[in-house]
Design a protein around this motif. Structure first.
Motif, short mmCIF file in Angstrom:
data_model
loop_
_atom_site.label_atom_id
_atom_site.label_comp_id
_atom_site.label_asym_id
_atom_site.label_seq_id
_atom_site.Cartn_x
_atom_site.Cartn_y
_atom_site.Cartn_z
N SER A 150 25.82 1.92 68.26
CA SER A 150 25.28 2.34 66.96
C SER A 150 24.22 3.42 67.22
O SER A 150 24.52 4.34 68.02
N HIS A 151 23.02 3.28 66.68
CA HIS A 151 22.00 4.35 66.84
C HIS A 151 20.61 3.76 67.03
O HIS A 151 20.30 2.69 66.49
N LEU A 152 19.77 4.46 67.80
CA LEU A 152 18.39 4.02 68.02
C LEU A 152 17.39 4.80 67.18
O LEU A 152 16.21 4.43 67.12
N TYR A 188 15.64 -3.15 62.97
CA TYR A 188 16.99 -3.63 63.29
C TYR A 188 18.12 -2.65 62.93
O TYR A 188 19.18 -2.68 63.53
N ASP A 189 17.88 -1.78 61.96
CA ASP A 189 18.87 -0.78 61.52
C ASP A 189 19.27 0.08 62.72
O ASP A 189 18.46 0.84 63.23
N GLY A 190 20.52 -0.08 63.18
CA GLY A 190 21.02 0.69 64.32
C GLY A 190 20.70 0.02 65.64
O GLY A 190 21.59 -0.16 66.49
N VAL A 191 19.47 -0.42 65.79
CA VAL A 191 19.03 -0.98 67.08
C VAL A 191 19.82 -2.24 67.42
O VAL A 191 20.25 -2.44 68.57
N ASN A 246 20.97 11.02 65.95
CA ASN A 246 20.79 11.39 64.56
C ASN A 246 21.79 10.74 63.61
O ASN A 246 22.50 11.40 62.86
N GLU A 247 21.79 9.41 63.61
CA GLU A 247 22.62 8.74 62.60
C GLU A 247 21.93 8.85 61.24
O GLU A 247 22.58 9.02 60.21
N GLU A 248 20.61 8.78 61.20
CA GLU A 248 19.92 8.63 59.92
C GLU A 248 19.98 9.87 59.04
O GLU A 248 19.94 9.78 57.82
N GLY A 249 20.00 11.04 59.64
CA GLY A 249 20.09 12.25 58.82
C GLY A 249 18.85 12.50 57.99
O GLY A 249 18.88 13.23 57.00
N LEU A 302 28.12 -3.23 65.34
CA LEU A 302 27.39 -4.32 64.67
C LEU A 302 26.21 -3.70 63.92
O LEU A 302 25.51 -2.85 64.46
N HIS A 303 26.02 -4.11 62.68
CA HIS A 303 24.92 -3.55 61.88
C HIS A 303 24.42 -4.57 60.88
O HIS A 303 25.18 -5.44 60.42
N ILE A 304 23.16 -4.50 60.53
CA ILE A 304 22.66 -5.36 59.44
C ILE A 304 23.30 -4.87 58.15
O ILE A 304 23.63 -3.68 58.03
N GLU A 305 23.48 -5.74 57.18
CA GLU A 305 24.20 -5.37 55.95
C GLU A 305 23.47 -4.29 55.16
O GLU A 305 24.07 -3.44 54.53
N GLN A 306 22.15 -4.36 55.14
CA GLN A 306 21.31 -3.44 54.35
C GLN A 306 21.56 -3.64 52.85
O GLN A 306 21.29 -2.75 52.06
N GLY A 307 22.07 -4.77 52.50
CA GLY A 307 22.31 -5.15 51.10
C GLY A 307 22.20 -6.67 51.00
O GLY A 307 22.04 -7.35 52.01
N GLY A 315 26.35 4.27 55.05
CA GLY A 315 27.21 5.01 55.98
C GLY A 315 26.83 4.62 57.40
O GLY A 315 25.69 4.22 57.66
N HIS A 316 27.79 4.72 58.31
CA HIS A 316 27.53 4.38 59.72
C HIS A 316 28.34 5.29 60.63
O HIS A 316 29.36 5.86 60.20
N ASP A 317 27.94 5.36 61.89
CA ASP A 317 28.70 6.18 62.84
C ASP A 317 30.16 5.73 62.88
O ASP A 317 31.09 6.54 63.05
MN MN Z 1 22.02 2.44 60.48
#
Ligand code: MN
Ligand code: HGY
Ligand code: MN
Length: 415
Positions: free
Chosen positions: A85-87, A96-99, A130-133, A192-197, A360-362
């Protein structure tokens, strides 16, 4: 040995690594500000690399600064299974987002080492640049170049608010690699990613089996009015770009609500010029973020925005330009990989449900070039892109255990 339900990752070690990474680029309210290609991002990358090398991985780096940590398989010619994912974080991001997705991938390597288990396919852990943009728009730039959506030169030309270019910043922080972007071929990719929802937490589900990702459309609007004195300019003579932005903000909300319950729309980025207390804003630049699981709805939202914004601009006498600065169609993930995720959740006894990713995700771009799927875990109050973002150790462990089983099953354990 076949993968069985008592194979688990080391959740204490995973949690310690997440907390260690969280110390780098701290925010102001307990989260993180580790924006892409900043000095803080570079320190986080160095820590990740040191952990990967300690786990016996060989490192790769491509021309977008994306990092690859490879654990050999028994068949060196077999295409690797990628996981990551992304750091990089938002300016007021969570821990936790990406990490979770990057360090969850590393935990799989560490656990396989502990178990002395070999797989046929190599396994590669990825940290996408640069996943976050948020510093350099749009989101998911490096995975976008990897999937052939953007050219390398276009990506290098992205500028931040201070005029720094992405390509120059890659050089400055020492992460301009020499691998051609996208030259690596993948047997499969898992993120793997947190839902963010809020859905998984409300429904008390441990795991989201992500079948689709909703589409996204970022429209940057520039309104041009006339700067003038806020005290002495009669109301009928004003050409107020700030008023235009306010009315278009309301329009965005109306359009999204008209496609309830799945459409969303907001303006998260805006600059008012000259931003002086006693000058009528002569210019407003802001980005609209529309999202929906269906492409035709996103198209309708954009069409109605363009029509309605033109009407607002004409009423006030504003000049207006609208430029699409980001976007991707709704994504359907690979059925085989999604099944591997669902089987893993079943085998491990976790409650689960199918999910459409709101963010959105990678993985949304990598899905264009390799069989791809995502695993999601709940987050507290569904909150993310907020320093108060929180998950439980149990949720992190459940998500990483499912990732572990899906990746290792796909990479094939060698007896
Ligand atoms: Mn993310
Ligand atoms: O914008 C997104 O959905 C992602 O968090 N970058
Ligand atoms: Mn994010």
């Amino acid at each position: 040995m076949t993968i069985n339900s008592n194979m688990r990752i080391n959740s204490d070690r995973l949690w310690e690594s997440i907390m260690e990474m969280a110390k780098i680029g701290p925010g102001v309210a307990g989260g993180n500000n580790r924006q892409t290609l900043t000095d803080e991002d570079a320190v986080g990358r160095q820590l990740f690399q040191s952990w990967c090398e300690a786990a016996g991985c060989t490192m790769g780096l491509d021309k977008m600064g994306t990092m690859f940590a490879r654990r050999e398989g028994t068949d060196p010619d077999a295409l690797p299974v990628y996981v990551g994912s992304h750091l990089d974080t938002q300016p007021t991001g969570g821990k936790y987002d990406g990490v979770l997705g990057v360090l969850g991938g590393l935990e799989i390597i560490r656990q396989l080492n502990d178990m002395k288990v070999q797989t046929k396919h190599p396994i590669v852990v990825v940290n996408f640049t640069n996943e976050e943009g948020t510093r350099f728009a749009p989101a998911m730039v490096a995975s976008g170049v990897f999937a052939g959506i953007h050219t390398l030169d276009w990506a290098y030309d992205r500028e931040d608010a201070n005029g720094a270019k992405l390509g120059d910043e890659l050089k400055r922080v020492g992460y301009l690699g020499d691998e051609e972007v996208g030259a690596r071929k993948m047997h499969a990719f898992f993120e793997l990613h947190i839902e963010q929802g809020p859905i998984l937490e409300i429904e008390k589900k441990d795991i989201g089996v992500v079948t689709h990702g909703q589409g996204l459309n970022w429209l940057q609007v520039t309104l041009t009015g006339r700067e003038s004195h806020t005290g002495s300019t009669p109301m009928p003579m004003r050409i107020n770009a700030g008023l235009g932005m306010a009315r278009i903000t309301e329009l965005v909300n109306e359009i999204a609500l008209s496609h309830a319950p799945n459409a969303v729309g907001a303006i998260g980025h805006c600059d008012i010029y000259p931003n002086s207390r006693n000058i009528i804003p002569g210019k407003a630049v802001f980005t609209i973020d529309f999202r929906h699981p269906q492409k035709d709805v996103i198209t309708d939202m954009e069409a109605r925005l363009r029509e309605g914004a033109k009407k607002i601009a004409d009423e006030i006498g504003l000049g207006m330009e609208i430029e699409q600065v980001g976007g991707f169609d709704p994504v359907e993930f690979d059925e085989g990989c999604v099944t591997a995720v669902r089987n893993a959740a079943e085998r491990l006894g976790y409650s689960h449900r199918n999910l459409v990713s709101g963010a959105g995700h990678d993985a949304c771009w990598i899905n264009r070039v390799a069989p791809t799927a995502m695993v999601m875990c709940p987050c507290v109050d569904g909150l993310s892109h907020n320093e108060a973002e929180e998950i439980s150790e149990e949720w992190a462990a459940a998500g990483t255990n499912v990732l572990f089983h899906a990746v290792v099953e796909t990479a094939q354990i060698v007896e």
